[in-house]
Motif scaffolding. Structure first.
Motif, PDB file in Angstrom:
ATOM      1  N   ARG A 246       0.852  -1.197   0.000  1.00 10.86           N
ATOM      2  CA  ARG A 246       0.000   0.000   0.000  1.00 10.86           C
ATOM      3  C   ARG A 246       0.885   1.243   0.000  1.00 10.86           C
ATOM      4  NH1 ARG A 246      -2.181  -0.149   6.358  1.00 10.86           N
ATOM      5  NH2 ARG A 246      -0.162   0.377   7.314  1.00 10.86           N
ATOM      6  N   VAL A 247       0.267   2.392  -0.279  1.00  9.28           N
ATOM      7  CA  VAL A 247       0.950   3.687  -0.110  1.00  9.28           C
ATOM      8  C   VAL A 247       0.120   4.474   0.890  1.00  9.28           C
ATOM      9  CG1 VAL A 247       1.775   5.801  -1.208  1.00  9.28           C
ATOM     10  CG2 VAL A 247       1.840   3.641  -2.475  1.00  9.28           C
ATOM     11  N   VAL A 248       0.677   4.675   2.085  1.00  6.30           N
ATOM     12  CA  VAL A 248      -0.079   5.325   3.159  1.00  6.30           C
ATOM     13  C   VAL A 248       0.050   6.841   3.065  1.00  6.30           C
ATOM     14  CG1 VAL A 248       0.078   3.352   4.728  1.00  6.30           C
ATOM     15  CG2 VAL A 248       1.860   5.105   4.783  1.00  6.30           C
ATOM     16  N   ASN A 249      -0.887   7.525   3.687  1.00  3.69           N
ATOM     17  CA  ASN A 249      -0.871   8.986   3.689  1.00  3.69           C
ATOM     18  C   ASN A 249       0.221   9.496   4.625  1.00  3.69           C
ATOM     19  OD1 ASN A 249      -3.137   8.751   2.107  1.00  3.69           O
ATOM     20  ND2 ASN A 249      -4.585   9.142   3.759  1.00  3.69           N
ATOM     21  N   PRO A 250       1.042  10.429   4.132  1.00  3.70           N
ATOM     22  CA  PRO A 250       2.106  10.961   4.990  1.00  3.70           C
ATOM     23  C   PRO A 250       1.551  11.924   6.038  1.00  3.70           C
ATOM     24  CG  PRO A 250       2.084  12.096   2.897  1.00  3.70           C
ATOM     25  CD  PRO A 250       1.018  11.034   2.811  1.00  3.70           C
ATOM     26  N   LYS A 251       2.377  12.191   7.016  1.00  3.43           N
ATOM     27  CA  LYS A 251       1.999  13.121   8.093  1.00  3.43           C
ATOM     28  C   LYS A 251       2.773  14.429   7.928  1.00  3.43           C
ATOM     29  CE  LYS A 251      -0.226   9.979  10.814  1.00  3.43           C
ATOM     30  NZ  LYS A 251      -0.805   9.124   9.784  1.00  3.43           N
ATOM     31  N   GLY A 252       2.308  15.453   8.619  1.00  9.70           N
ATOM     32  CA  GLY A 252       3.039  16.718   8.679  1.00  9.70           C
ATOM     33  C   GLY A 252       3.171  17.401   7.331  1.00  9.70           C
ATOM     34  N   ALA A 253       4.365  17.980   7.091  1.00 14.30           N
ATOM     35  CA  ALA A 253       4.595  18.767   5.870  1.00 14.30           C
ATOM     36  C   ALA A 253       4.437  17.922   4.612  1.00 14.30           C
ATOM     37  CB  ALA A 253       5.987  19.392   5.917  1.00 14.30           C
ATOM     38  N   ALA A 254       4.796  16.638   4.698  1.00 12.60           N
ATOM     39  CA  ALA A 254       4.721  15.769   3.516  1.00 12.60           C
ATOM     40  C   ALA A 254       3.290  15.610   3.010  1.00 12.60           C
ATOM     41  CB  ALA A 254       5.316  14.400   3.836  1.00 12.60           C
ATOM     42  N   ALA A 255       2.304  15.765   3.906  1.00 10.40           N
ATOM     43  CA  ALA A 255       0.901  15.642   3.506  1.00 10.40           C
ATOM     44  C   ALA A 255       0.491  16.767   2.563  1.00 10.40           C
ATOM     45  CB  ALA A 255       0.000  15.642   4.737  1.00 10.40           C
ATOM     46  N   LYS A 256       1.212  17.868   2.634  1.00  8.44           N
ATOM     47  CA  LYS A 256       0.889  19.037   1.793  1.00  8.44           C
ATOM     48  C   LYS A 256       1.623  18.983   0.450  1.00  8.44           C
ATOM     49  CE  LYS A 256      -0.103  22.072   5.729  1.00  8.44           C
ATOM     50  NZ  LYS A 256      -0.025  21.035   6.777  1.00  8.44           N
ATOM     51  N   ARG A 257       2.453  17.943   0.271  1.00  8.00           N
ATOM     52  CA  ARG A 257       3.199  17.792  -0.975  1.00  8.00           C
ATOM     53  C   ARG A 257       2.521  16.747  -1.853  1.00  8.00           C
ATOM     54  NH1 ARG A 257       8.049  17.551   2.192  1.00  8.00           N
ATOM     55  NH2 ARG A 257       8.058  15.270   1.972  1.00  8.00           N
ATOM     56  N   ALA A 258       2.571  16.983  -3.163  1.00  4.24           N
ATOM     57  CA  ALA A 258       2.126  15.944  -4.098  1.00  4.24           C
ATOM     58  C   ALA A 258       3.194  14.855  -4.129  1.00  4.24           C
ATOM     59  CB  ALA A 258       1.953  16.540  -5.482  1.00  4.24           C
ATOM     60  N   ARG A 259       2.774  13.652  -4.485  1.00  6.54           N
ATOM     61  CA  ARG A 259       3.721  12.542  -4.668  1.00  6.54           C
ATOM     62  C   ARG A 259       3.605  12.073  -6.114  1.00  6.54           C
ATOM     63  NH1 ARG A 259       5.445   7.687  -1.101  1.00  6.54           N
ATOM     64  NH2 ARG A 259       6.074   6.132  -2.629  1.00  6.54           N
ATOM     65  N   PHE A 260       4.737  11.899  -6.768  1.00  7.10           N
ATOM     66  CA  PHE A 260       4.771  11.401  -8.144  1.00  7.10           C
ATOM     67  C   PHE A 260       5.606  10.120  -8.187  1.00  7.10           C
ATOM     68  CE2 PHE A 260       4.118  15.943  -8.391  1.00  7.10           C
ATOM     69  CZ  PHE A 260       3.175  16.094  -9.396  1.00  7.10           C
ATOM     70  N   SER A 261       5.162   9.141  -8.944  1.00  7.79           N
ATOM     71  CA  SER A 261       5.988   7.952  -9.150  1.00  7.79           C
ATOM     72  C   SER A 261       5.656   7.344 -10.506  1.00  7.79           C
ATOM     73  CB  SER A 261       5.794   6.933  -8.024  1.00  7.79           C
ATOM     74  OG  SER A 261       4.472   6.441  -8.023  1.00  7.79           O
ATOM     75  N   MET A 262       6.512   6.398 -10.941  1.00 11.63           N
ATOM     76  CA  MET A 262       6.329   5.780 -12.258  1.00 11.63           C
ATOM     77  C   MET A 262       6.553   4.274 -12.148  1.00 11.63           C
ATOM     78  SD  MET A 262       8.146   8.594 -14.789  1.00 11.63           S
ATOM     79  CE  MET A 262       9.616   8.850 -13.811  1.00 11.63           C
ATOM     80  N   PRO A 263       5.491   3.496 -11.945  1.00 10.48           N
ATOM     81  CA  PRO A 263       5.643   2.046 -11.984  1.00 10.48           C
ATOM     82  C   PRO A 263       5.521   1.508 -13.411  1.00 10.48           C
ATOM     83  CG  PRO A 263       3.474   2.629 -11.143  1.00 10.48           C
ATOM     84  CD  PRO A 263       4.169   3.916 -11.483  1.00 10.48           C
ATOM     85  N   PHE A 264       6.275   0.462 -13.687  1.00  9.83           N
ATOM     86  CA  PHE A 264       6.204  -0.237 -14.963  1.00  9.83           C
ATOM     87  C   PHE A 264       5.724  -1.654 -14.661  1.00  9.83           C
ATOM     88  CE2 PHE A 264       8.039  -2.817 -18.440  1.00  9.83           C
ATOM     89  CZ  PHE A 264       7.626  -2.082 -19.546  1.00  9.83           C
ATOM     90  N   PHE A 265       4.530  -1.985 -15.151  1.00 10.49           N
ATOM     91  CA  PHE A 265       3.938  -3.292 -14.909  1.00 10.49           C
ATOM     92  C   PHE A 265       4.325  -4.222 -16.067  1.00 10.49           C
ATOM     93  CE2 PHE A 265       1.002  -0.123 -13.002  1.00 10.49           C
ATOM     94  CZ  PHE A 265       1.190  -0.474 -11.661  1.00 10.49           C
ATOM     95  N   LEU A 266       5.341  -5.029 -15.847  1.00  9.65           N
ATOM     96  CA  LEU A 266       5.846  -5.902 -16.898  1.00  9.65           C
ATOM     97  C   LEU A 266       4.949  -7.142 -16.978  1.00  9.65           C
ATOM     98  CD1 LEU A 266       9.598  -6.615 -17.539  1.00  9.65           C
ATOM     99  CD2 LEU A 266       7.883  -8.362 -17.900  1.00  9.65           C
ATOM    100  N   HIS A 267       4.426  -7.393 -18.168  1.00 10.52           N
ATOM    101  CA  HIS A 267       3.447  -8.468 -18.374  1.00 10.52           C
ATOM    102  C   HIS A 267       3.974  -9.547 -19.305  1.00 10.52           C
ATOM    103  CE1 HIS A 267      -0.603  -7.158 -16.818  1.00 10.52           C
ATOM    104  NE2 HIS A 267       0.052  -6.016 -16.705  1.00 10.52           N
ATOM    105  N   PHE A 268       3.469 -10.756 -19.104  1.00 15.95           N
ATOM    106  CA  PHE A 268       3.653 -11.806 -20.103  1.00 15.95           C
ATOM    107  C   PHE A 268       2.909 -11.420 -21.385  1.00 15.95           C
ATOM    108  CE2 PHE A 268       3.835 -14.784 -16.273  1.00 15.95           C
ATOM    109  CZ  PHE A 268       5.204 -14.994 -16.370  1.00 15.95           C
TER     110      PHE A 268
END
Length: 309
Positions: A246-268
């Motif tokens: 899971r990705v949990v909600n951050p606390k404090g200042a981090a809660a006011k920041r956007a989070r960006f990430s890039m997963p690559f789902f490799l498939h058969f």
């Protein structure tokens, strides 16, 4: 208790295959450094992703494809929810898939990509990143094959022209309008073969251990987090584990920041039949192995469960 493996990919794979395999068996996760994806490309892709998600809502929604199962283009905030979750996740995302030429035997399984005209060089940047992810994923699969006692190139044919998807993820700053109980990404397992994740340095990613407790995944700057998906779990009879995370909600200042990430789902490949490897079946327990299923059929089952099909 052993820790999640953190290894460099810039060495003979025989040196790391069993360490990575042990980590996948225990946690379903490993951290890969020196993965070969250029930092300049990662930085460029992050900038393009942020540029897209900053566009007006009506522009982004113009790239939403109703009935497309979220396979290509834009999926709006509050659409996807984890299997068995009560509320939607606090995220929006964009999907880039494989581009196959017309007439290709697998083209019927993969919709054409769409590209936002508002972001310069978006197509070029993410086409390049997609290829780089595939190359890194191929190396990880080679290490897995060595660990399982298979020919090191065993997986190459199983993922050639596979239905792999790259997701650009945006978790906005946490606002008061979020539904009660909603988190950025509720507990879930990944459907695919393996997932390669860029941008997990910011705290929040947690996995569920065999003992039933949540464990934070600590990631060095620029490293890839790799996790086993349900397809590989099924193929190996759970010898390599697809772990709930899971990705949990951050606390404090981090809660006011956007989070960006890039997963690559490799498939058969969509036409690849997932049939448990003989190496992963204990003698006398053959009947307990899951029945064979095509990766396409398996994917469709799971997409229905998470509200995307």
């Amino acid at each position: 208790m052993t820790e999640i493996a953190s290894v460099s990919l810039d060495q003979p794979l025989e040196n790391i295959a069993d360490e990575v395999g042990r980590s996948f068996a225990e946690y379903g996760f490993a951290v890969i450094r020196d993965h070969g994806i250029p930092q300049e490309l990662i930085d460029r892709a992050e900038a393009k992703s942020k540029e897209f998600f900053a566009l007006p809502e009506e522009v982004k929604r113009g790239y939403h494809i109703p009935g497309g199962g979220g396979a290509r283009g834009y999926t709006p905030f509050g659409t996807e929810k984890a299997k068995d979750a009560e509320v939607q996740d606090l995220k929006e995302f964009w999907h880039v898939g494989r581009s196959l030429p017309e007439g290709h035997p697998l083209a019927k399984y993969m919709a054409p990509n769409v590209w936002p005209g508002e972001v310069a060089d978006f197509r070029e940047t993410f086409s390049e990143l997609y290829s780089a992810f595939e190359k890194a994923g191929g190396r990880v699969l080679e290490a897995i094959a060595l660990h399982l006692g298979l020919d090191r190139n065993y997986f190459a044919a199983t993922v050639e022209d596979g239905n792999s998807v790259m997701r650009l993820l945006h978790y906005p700053p946490l606002g008061e309008e979020a539904p009660e109980g909603a988190i950025r990404a509720a507990a879930h397992g990944d459907i695919n073969t393996i997932t390669l994740l860029l941008g997990a340095e910011e705290a929040g990613l947690e996995l569920l251990t065999k003992q039933g407790s949540w464990k934070a995944v600590d990631v060095p700057e620029g490293a890839l987090v790799i996790n086993v998906g349900d397809m590989l779990d099924r193929l190996t009879n759970s010898r390599l584990r697809s772990t709930t995370h899971r990705v949990v909600n951050p606390k404090g200042a981090a809660a006011k920041r956007a989070r960006f990430s890039m997963p690559f789902f490799l498939h058969f490949r969509p036409d690849y039949v997932i049939e448990t490897l003989p190496e992963c079946i204990e003698e006398g327990h053959e009947s307990e192995a899951p029945p064979p299923i095509s990766s396409h059929e398996f994917l469709q089952q799971r997409l229905r469960e998470i509200n995307l099909a």
